[in-house]
Write a protein that holds these residues in place. Structure first.
Motif, PDB file in Angstrom:
ATOM      1  N   ALA A 102      33.837  46.544  47.337  1.00 30.84           N
ATOM      2  CA  ALA A 102      33.006  45.755  46.653  1.00 30.84           C
ATOM      3  C   ALA A 102      33.112  45.508  45.150  1.00 30.84           C
ATOM      4  O   ALA A 102      33.489  44.631  43.992  1.00 30.84           O
ATOM      5  CB  ALA A 102      31.667  45.266  46.855  1.00 30.84           C
ATOM      6  N   GLY A 103      32.913  46.575  44.528  1.00 29.00           N
ATOM      7  CA  GLY A 103      33.475  46.748  43.127  1.00 29.00           C
ATOM      8  C   GLY A 103      35.015  46.532  42.390  1.00 29.00           C
ATOM      9  O   GLY A 103      35.095  46.053  41.802  1.00 29.00           O
ATOM     10  N   PHE A 104      35.550  46.726  43.381  1.00 34.69           N
ATOM     11  CA  PHE A 104      37.654  46.194  43.759  1.00 34.69           C
ATOM     12  C   PHE A 104      37.385  44.802  43.344  1.00 34.69           C
ATOM     13  O   PHE A 104      37.853  44.651  42.202  1.00 34.69           O
ATOM     14  CB  PHE A 104      38.029  47.223  44.338  1.00 34.69           C
ATOM     15  N   GLU A 105      37.086  44.148  43.974  1.00 34.35           N
ATOM     16  CA  GLU A 105      36.599  43.014  44.292  1.00 34.35           C
ATOM     17  C   GLU A 105      36.621  42.200  43.011  1.00 34.35           C
ATOM     18  O   GLU A 105      36.467  41.283  42.449  1.00 34.35           O
ATOM     19  CB  GLU A 105      35.833  42.177  45.342  1.00 34.35           C
ATOM     20  N   GLN A 106      35.550  42.752  42.860  1.00 29.87           N
ATOM     21  CA  GLN A 106      34.162  41.978  41.533  1.00 29.87           C
ATOM     22  C   GLN A 106      35.664  42.406  40.043  1.00 29.87           C
ATOM     23  O   GLN A 106      36.091  41.673  39.418  1.00 29.87           O
ATOM     24  CB  GLN A 106      33.148  43.321  40.897  1.00 29.87           C
ATOM     25  N   PHE A 107      36.295  43.667  40.746  1.00 28.83           N
ATOM     26  CA  PHE A 107      36.739  44.410  39.170  1.00 28.83           C
ATOM     27  C   PHE A 107      38.042  42.848  39.609  1.00 28.83           C
ATOM     28  O   PHE A 107      38.830  41.749  37.813  1.00 28.83           O
ATOM     29  CB  PHE A 107      37.524  45.435  38.939  1.00 28.83           C
ATOM     30  N   MET A 108      38.552  42.722  40.540  1.00 24.98           N
ATOM     31  CA  MET A 108      40.025  41.443  40.623  1.00 24.98           C
ATOM     32  C   MET A 108      39.513  39.806  40.386  1.00 24.98           C
ATOM     33  O   MET A 108      40.213  39.206  39.264  1.00 24.98           O
ATOM     34  CB  MET A 108      40.543  42.362  41.627  1.00 24.98           C
ATOM     35  N   ALA A 109      38.452  40.140  40.258  1.00 22.15           N
ATOM     36  CA  ALA A 109      38.473  38.721  39.562  1.00 22.15           C
ATOM     37  C   ALA A 109      38.269  38.466  38.368  1.00 22.15           C
ATOM     38  O   ALA A 109      39.055  37.718  38.191  1.00 22.15           O
ATOM     39  CB  ALA A 109      36.581  38.244  40.177  1.00 22.15           C
ATOM     40  N   LEU A 110      37.731  39.432  37.538  1.00 23.47           N
ATOM     41  CA  LEU A 110      37.765  39.622  36.223  1.00 23.47           C
ATOM     42  C   LEU A 110      39.130  39.776  35.365  1.00 23.47           C
ATOM     43  O   LEU A 110      39.492  39.296  34.686  1.00 23.47           O
ATOM     44  CB  LEU A 110      37.131  40.677  35.391  1.00 23.47           C
TER      45      LEU A 110
END
Length: 244
Positions: A102-110
């Motif tokens: 989930a943290g990685f997906e948040q990073f990728m969105a940014l």
């Protein structure tokens, strides 16, 4: 012989990446900390007290040293670092992996919240009719999320193929996939070693996007310097004219 293929780097070539990463790096990690600290069985000590951002970055650097073949696979390195720090923080293996993802997906969105230089899309629209186009990047941007993928015949994520630039393999793979020869291909990028010299050594033409304005230097054969991608059409036209 005229050019028939052009390949591009992404970060700091087609957009200014510094502000993107300066925002994405702390923001996604703060988001992860807030989620983990709010878990019903959360560890009493906040995540960022046990693992401040600098420690998360240190773990990523240590993973690159421990797994040298994967050092360029930034997606794997980043997510694995979150798994390791969450395990050390006291989460179960399943929970650590769930929140690292989930943290990685948040990073990728940014990571994909980029502002293309205004010249980029019209340039690709024009060139796609004449040249075969490709991407060769060490980063993990997915051009499909930028609605650019329809312009490109090949997309090479060099880190994920365990051969980050300046390794010759992503360049040779791109040239072969584009059905051309190095001397009929041009590579465009901002990094002197990873983009310019790597392509030039293989016989490709190369344009150095000197976005940091490092200044004039002696340029090897087939290398051209500009300070912004907006100057690129003039170089391409000159190369095509010289081949007539």
């Amino acid at each position: 012989m005229p050019l028939d293929a052009i390949t591009f780097d992404l970060d700091d070539t087609l957009w200014h990446n510094g502000p993107v990463m300066a925002h994405a790096e702390p923001t996604h990690y703060q988001w992860l900390a807030e989620q983990v600290d709010a878990l019903p069985d959360a560890i009493v000590r906040p995540l960022t007290e046990s693992f401040p951002l600098a420690e998360y970055q240190r773990i990523r650097a240590s993973l690159m040293a421990r797994f040298p073949l994967s050092r360029g696979d930034h997606s794997w390195i980043r997510e694995r670092a979150m798994v390791e720090l969450l395990l050390e923080h006291g989460l179960s293996d399943a929970t650590a992996r769930e929140w690292a993802r989930a943290g990685f997906e948040q990073f990728m969105a940014l990571r994909h919240d980029v502002s293309l230089y205004p010249e980029v899309v019209p340039m690709f629209d024009a060139w796609a009719r004449r040249y075969r186009l490709g991407i060769i990047t060490n980063g993990n941007v997915d051009v499909r999320r930028l609605a650019l993928d329809h312009h490109f015949d090949v997309i090479i994520l060099a880190g994920e193929m365990h051969a980050p630039k300046p390794d010759s393999r992503p360049f040779l793979t791109a040239v072969a996939s584009l059905g051309t020869q190095p001397y009929r291909a041009l590579h465009v990028g901002d990094n002197w070693e990873e983009d310019v010299l790597a392509a030039q050594r293989l016989g490709m033409h190369a344009v150095w996007i000197d976005a940091k304005n490092e200044g004039e230097r002696e340029l090897p054969p087939r290398v051209y310097r500009v300070t912004h991608v907006r100057e690129l059409p003039g170089i391409v036209a000159k190369l095509d004219q010289a081949s007539l």
